[in-house]
Scaffold this motif. Structure first.
Motif, PDB file in Angstrom:
ATOM      1  N   ALA A  33      -1.784   0.606  14.235  1.00 15.51           N
ATOM      2  CA  ALA A  33      -2.653  -0.140  15.154  1.00 15.51           C
ATOM      3  C   ALA A  33      -1.997  -0.252  16.525  1.00 15.51           C
ATOM      4  O   ALA A  33      -2.639  -0.009  17.557  1.00 15.51           O
ATOM      5  CB  ALA A  33      -2.967  -1.514  14.575  1.00 15.51           C
ATOM      6  N   ARG A  34      -0.743  -0.615  16.552  1.00 18.51           N
ATOM      7  CA  ARG A  34      -0.048  -0.764  17.846  1.00 18.51           C
ATOM      8  C   ARG A  34       0.023   0.578  18.580  1.00 18.51           C
ATOM      9  O   ARG A  34      -0.141   0.634  19.802  1.00 18.51           O
ATOM     10  CB  ARG A  34       1.349  -1.331  17.616  1.00 18.51           C
ATOM     11  N   ALA A  35       0.285   1.649  17.832  1.00 18.83           N
ATOM     12  CA  ALA A  35       0.348   2.972  18.458  1.00 18.83           C
ATOM     13  C   ALA A  35      -0.981   3.367  19.085  1.00 18.83           C
ATOM     14  O   ALA A  35      -1.016   4.125  20.057  1.00 18.83           O
ATOM     15  CB  ALA A  35       0.770   4.017  17.423  1.00 18.83           C
ATOM     16  N   ALA A  36      -2.081   2.837  18.528  1.00 19.01           N
ATOM     17  CA  ALA A  36      -3.411   3.131  19.057  1.00 19.01           C
ATOM     18  C   ALA A  36      -3.861   2.115  20.100  1.00 19.01           C
ATOM     19  O   ALA A  36      -5.001   2.168  20.565  1.00 19.01           O
ATOM     20  CB  ALA A  36      -4.421   3.167  17.912  1.00 19.01           C
ATOM     21  N   GLY A  37      -2.966   1.199  20.458  1.00 15.86           N
ATOM     22  CA  GLY A  37      -3.308   0.182  21.435  1.00 15.86           C
ATOM     23  C   GLY A  37      -4.224  -0.894  20.893  1.00 15.86           C
ATOM     24  O   GLY A  37      -4.951  -1.545  21.656  1.00 15.86           O
ATOM     25  N   ARG A  38      -4.162  -1.101  19.589  1.00 20.51           N
ATOM     26  CA  ARG A  38      -5.033  -2.079  18.946  1.00 20.51           C
ATOM     27  C   ARG A  38      -4.213  -3.247  18.416  1.00 20.51           C
ATOM     28  O   ARG A  38      -3.021  -3.125  18.123  1.00 20.51           O
ATOM     29  CB  ARG A  38      -5.800  -1.439  17.780  1.00 20.51           C
ATOM     30  N   ASP A  39      -4.879  -4.386  18.238  1.00 20.80           N
ATOM     31  CA  ASP A  39      -4.261  -5.558  17.638  1.00 20.80           C
ATOM     32  C   ASP A  39      -4.217  -5.357  16.128  1.00 20.80           C
ATOM     33  O   ASP A  39      -5.268  -5.148  15.509  1.00 20.80           O
ATOM     34  CB  ASP A  39      -5.079  -6.807  17.976  1.00 20.80           C
ATOM     35  N   PRO A  40      -3.040  -5.409  15.500  1.00 23.01           N
ATOM     36  CA  PRO A  40      -2.979  -5.239  14.041  1.00 23.01           C
ATOM     37  C   PRO A  40      -3.864  -6.226  13.282  1.00 23.01           C
ATOM     38  O   PRO A  40      -4.325  -5.909  12.175  1.00 23.01           O
ATOM     39  CB  PRO A  40      -1.497  -5.467  13.728  1.00 23.01           C
ATOM     40  N   ALA A  41      -4.108  -7.391  13.857  1.00 23.59           N
ATOM     41  CA  ALA A  41      -4.966  -8.365  13.191  1.00 23.59           C
ATOM     42  C   ALA A  41      -6.396  -7.866  13.043  1.00 23.59           C
ATOM     43  O   ALA A  41      -7.175  -8.425  12.253  1.00 23.59           O
ATOM     44  CB  ALA A  41      -4.951  -9.688  13.953  1.00 23.59           C
ATOM     45  N   GLY A  42      -6.754  -6.825  13.792  1.00 24.36           N
ATOM     46  CA  GLY A  42      -8.095  -6.275  13.711  1.00 24.36           C
ATOM     47  C   GLY A  42      -8.290  -5.269  12.591  1.00 24.36           C
ATOM     48  O   GLY A  42      -9.377  -4.686  12.469  1.00 24.36           O
ATOM     49  N   VAL A  43      -7.257  -5.050  11.774  1.00 22.99           N
ATOM     50  CA  VAL A  43      -7.349  -4.114  10.649  1.00 22.99           C
ATOM     51  C   VAL A  43      -7.072  -4.875   9.357  1.00 22.99           C
ATOM     52  O   VAL A  43      -5.976  -5.395   9.161  1.00 22.99           O
ATOM     53  CB  VAL A  43      -6.361  -2.944  10.785  1.00 22.99           C
ATOM     54  N   THR A  44      -8.053  -4.941   8.494  1.00 26.24           N
ATOM     55  CA  THR A  44      -7.913  -5.610   7.201  1.00 26.24           C
ATOM     56  C   THR A  44      -7.391  -4.632   6.164  1.00 26.24           C
ATOM     57  O   THR A  44      -7.958  -3.558   5.974  1.00 26.24           O
ATOM     58  CB  THR A  44      -9.261  -6.177   6.735  1.00 26.24           C
ATOM     59  N   LEU A  45      -6.307  -5.015   5.516  1.00 21.77           N
ATOM     60  CA  LEU A  45      -5.752  -4.217   4.429  1.00 21.77           C
ATOM     61  C   LEU A  45      -6.343  -4.703   3.114  1.00 21.77           C
ATOM     62  O   LEU A  45      -6.117  -5.842   2.698  1.00 21.77           O
ATOM     63  CB  LEU A  45      -4.225  -4.343   4.403  1.00 21.77           C
ATOM     64  N   VAL A  46      -7.111  -3.839   2.459  1.00 20.42           N
ATOM     65  CA  VAL A  46      -7.655  -4.129   1.137  1.00 20.42           C
ATOM     66  C   VAL A  46      -6.747  -3.464   0.107  1.00 20.42           C
ATOM     67  O   VAL A  46      -6.604  -2.237   0.099  1.00 20.42           O
ATOM     68  CB  VAL A  46      -9.100  -3.625   0.998  1.00 20.42           C
ATOM     69  N   ALA A  47      -6.124  -4.269  -0.735  1.00 17.43           N
ATOM     70  CA  ALA A  47      -5.260  -3.752  -1.798  1.00 17.43           C
ATOM     71  C   ALA A  47      -6.138  -3.383  -2.989  1.00 17.43           C
ATOM     72  O   ALA A  47      -6.773  -4.244  -3.599  1.00 17.43           O
ATOM     73  CB  ALA A  47      -4.229  -4.807  -2.197  1.00 17.43           C
ATOM     74  N   VAL A  48      -6.186  -2.100  -3.312  1.00 14.51           N
ATOM     75  CA  VAL A  48      -7.087  -1.606  -4.352  1.00 14.51           C
ATOM     76  C   VAL A  48      -6.403  -1.743  -5.715  1.00 14.51           C
ATOM     77  O   VAL A  48      -5.485  -0.991  -6.043  1.00 14.51           O
ATOM     78  CB  VAL A  48      -7.496  -0.150  -4.081  1.00 14.51           C
ATOM     79  N   SER A  49      -6.873  -2.702  -6.482  1.00 19.71           N
ATOM     80  CA  SER A  49      -6.206  -3.085  -7.726  1.00 19.71           C
ATOM     81  C   SER A  49      -6.816  -2.441  -8.964  1.00 19.71           C
ATOM     82  O   SER A  49      -6.543  -2.872 -10.088  1.00 19.71           O
ATOM     83  CB  SER A  49      -6.228  -4.611  -7.864  1.00 19.71           C
ATOM     84  N   LYS A  50      -7.613  -1.419  -8.781  1.00 18.30           N
ATOM     85  CA  LYS A  50      -8.249  -0.694  -9.891  1.00 18.30           C
ATOM     86  C   LYS A  50      -7.247  -0.352 -10.990  1.00 18.30           C
ATOM     87  O   LYS A  50      -6.207   0.261 -10.739  1.00 18.30           O
ATOM     88  CB  LYS A  50      -8.871   0.584  -9.322  1.00 18.30           C
ATOM     89  N   TYR A  51      -7.570  -0.787 -12.218  1.00 14.19           N
ATOM     90  CA  TYR A  51      -6.787  -0.553 -13.434  1.00 14.19           C
ATOM     91  C   TYR A  51      -5.493  -1.365 -13.502  1.00 14.19           C
ATOM     92  O   TYR A  51      -4.844  -1.378 -14.548  1.00 14.19           O
ATOM     93  CB  TYR A  51      -6.445   0.930 -13.624  1.00 14.19           C
ATOM     94  N   HIS A  52      -5.086  -1.993 -12.437  1.00 15.00           N
ATOM     95  CA  HIS A  52      -3.840  -2.758 -12.467  1.00 15.00           C
ATOM     96  C   HIS A  52      -4.103  -4.166 -12.985  1.00 15.00           C
ATOM     97  O   HIS A  52      -5.165  -4.752 -12.714  1.00 15.00           O
ATOM     98  CB  HIS A  52      -3.201  -2.790 -11.082  1.00 15.00           C
ATOM     99  N   PRO A  53      -3.164  -4.740 -13.720  1.00 16.16           N
ATOM    100  CA  PRO A  53      -3.419  -6.033 -14.358  1.00 16.16           C
ATOM    101  C   PRO A  53      -3.525  -7.175 -13.363  1.00 16.16           C
ATOM    102  O   PRO A  53      -3.031  -7.107 -12.232  1.00 16.16           O
ATOM    103  CB  PRO A  53      -2.202  -6.215 -15.280  1.00 16.16           C
ATOM    104  N   ALA A  54      -4.160  -8.240 -13.813  1.00 21.14           N
ATOM    105  CA  ALA A  54      -4.391  -9.405 -12.953  1.00 21.14           C
ATOM    106  C   ALA A  54      -3.086 -10.001 -12.446  1.00 21.14           C
ATOM    107  O   ALA A  54      -3.039 -10.560 -11.350  1.00 21.14           O
ATOM    108  CB  ALA A  54      -5.204 -10.454 -13.711  1.00 21.14           C
ATOM    109  N   ALA A  55      -2.014  -9.885 -13.223  1.00 21.22           N
ATOM    110  CA  ALA A  55      -0.742 -10.472 -12.804  1.00 21.22           C
ATOM    111  C   ALA A  55      -0.241  -9.863 -11.499  1.00 21.22           C
ATOM    112  O   ALA A  55       0.361 -10.562 -10.673  1.00 21.22           O
ATOM    113  CB  ALA A  55       0.308 -10.294 -13.898  1.00 21.22           C
ATOM    114  N   THR A  56      -0.482  -8.569 -11.286  1.00 24.89           N
ATOM    115  CA  THR A  56      -0.027  -7.956 -10.038  1.00 24.89           C
ATOM    116  C   THR A  56      -0.858  -8.467  -8.860  1.00 24.89           C
ATOM    117  O   THR A  56      -0.328  -8.669  -7.764  1.00 24.89           O
ATOM    118  CB  THR A  56      -0.120  -6.422 -10.106  1.00 24.89           C
ATOM    119  N   VAL A  57      -2.143  -8.683  -9.086  1.00 24.07           N
ATOM    120  CA  VAL A  57      -2.977  -9.256  -8.036  1.00 24.07           C
ATOM    121  C   VAL A  57      -2.519 -10.676  -7.734  1.00 24.07           C
ATOM    122  O   VAL A  57      -2.366 -11.061  -6.562  1.00 24.07           O
ATOM    123  CB  VAL A  57      -4.462  -9.248  -8.455  1.00 24.07           C
TER     124      VAL A  57
END
Length: 260
Positions: A33-57
């Motif tokens: 984001a910074r390299a593109a001149g953007r605010d990192p807060a403007g990018v939401t990171l979605v952690a894809v928890s497919k098949y991973h147990p609830a404990a890791t989430v």
């Protein structure tokens, strides 16, 4: 390793490894984001928890990760309940769940109101089913506001027969149909381009989705703020091309286990 306590939901070694991977991905996204001149807060990171147990989430929730993506409805609903039981967090700290898998019309009743954002609406039939289900739900809050579901339209950006998504040529008509449904709130577009070994090869597909979004925003007269695009192997390129939501699984959670 981030300077935070190791969550108790996992053995210490596993928790340290998970948090290290998560911190590394967050640093990649922020750096892009910074390299593109953007605010990192403007990018939401979605952690894809497919098949991973609830404990890791639950461990990542405790560490501060807020957004999680799931591909399968029943797995997602079960995991939502398990994580809520584990964390006991109130609504201000609870995770935001994103549905990112192919959504069949007969599952509309199971997803509305359960996910902060549905990324994969790709037909008028599905949109109408979602709206009908919302119409059957009770009003919300003291003012009795009708329930509303935030959605993205999935575009088959690579014209791949095996992938879901509306054809780019059909996008304006689908958007018009969605905007005629009062209980759906259209916020932007999502895509899954062809998989390449080199993430740089995804760039033209991401650029094309941005162009489609910009043109559609003019067509409908709405800002359409979100572009959901980019995964573990091409997240930096996606951010450079304007992604506001990136979906990362393997580089956070590690190799995908057997289905839970």
């Amino acid at each position: 390793m981030p300077d935070i306590a190791v969550p108790a939901f996992l053995p210490p070694e596993a928790a340290h490894a998970l948090l290290d991977r998560w911190a590394a991905v967050r640093a990649r996204v922020d750096g892009a984001a910074r390299a593109a001149g953007r605010d990192p807060a403007g990018v939401t990171l979605v952690a894809v928890s497919k098949y991973h147990p609830a404990a890791t989430v639950a461990a990542l929730v405790a560490a501060g990760q807020r957004d999680f993506g799931e591909n399968y409805v029943q797995e997602a609903l079960r995991k939502q309940a398990e994580v809520a039981d584990m964390t006991g967090m109130g609504p201000d700290a609870a995770p935001r769940w994103h549905f990112i898998g192919h959504l069949q019309s007969n599952k509309a009743k199971d997803v509305v109101g359960r996910f902060a954002l549905l990324h994969t609406v790709d037909s008028e039939t599905l949109a109408r089913k979602l709206d009908q289900r919302l119409a059957a739900m009770p009003a919300q809050g003291a003012g009795g506001a009708p329930p509303v579901q935030d959605i993205l339209l999935q575009v088959n950006i690579g014209d791949e027969a095996q992938k879901s998504g509306v054809d780019p040529d059909g996008l304006p008509a689908l958007a018009d149909a969605v905007l005629a449904l009062p209980r759906l709130r259209l916020l932007g577009l999502m895509c899954m381009p062809p998989i390449f070994d080199d993430g740089e090869a995804s760039r033209p597909f991401f650029a094309r989705l941005r162009e489609l979004r910009d043109g559609l925003a003019v067509h409908v007269g709405l800002p359409l703020p979100h572009l959901s695009m980019g995964m573990s192997h091409d997240v930096e390129v996606a951010v450079a091309e304007g992604a506001t939501i990136v979906r990362v699984g393997t580089d956070i959670f590690g190799p995908r286990p057997e289905r839970v």
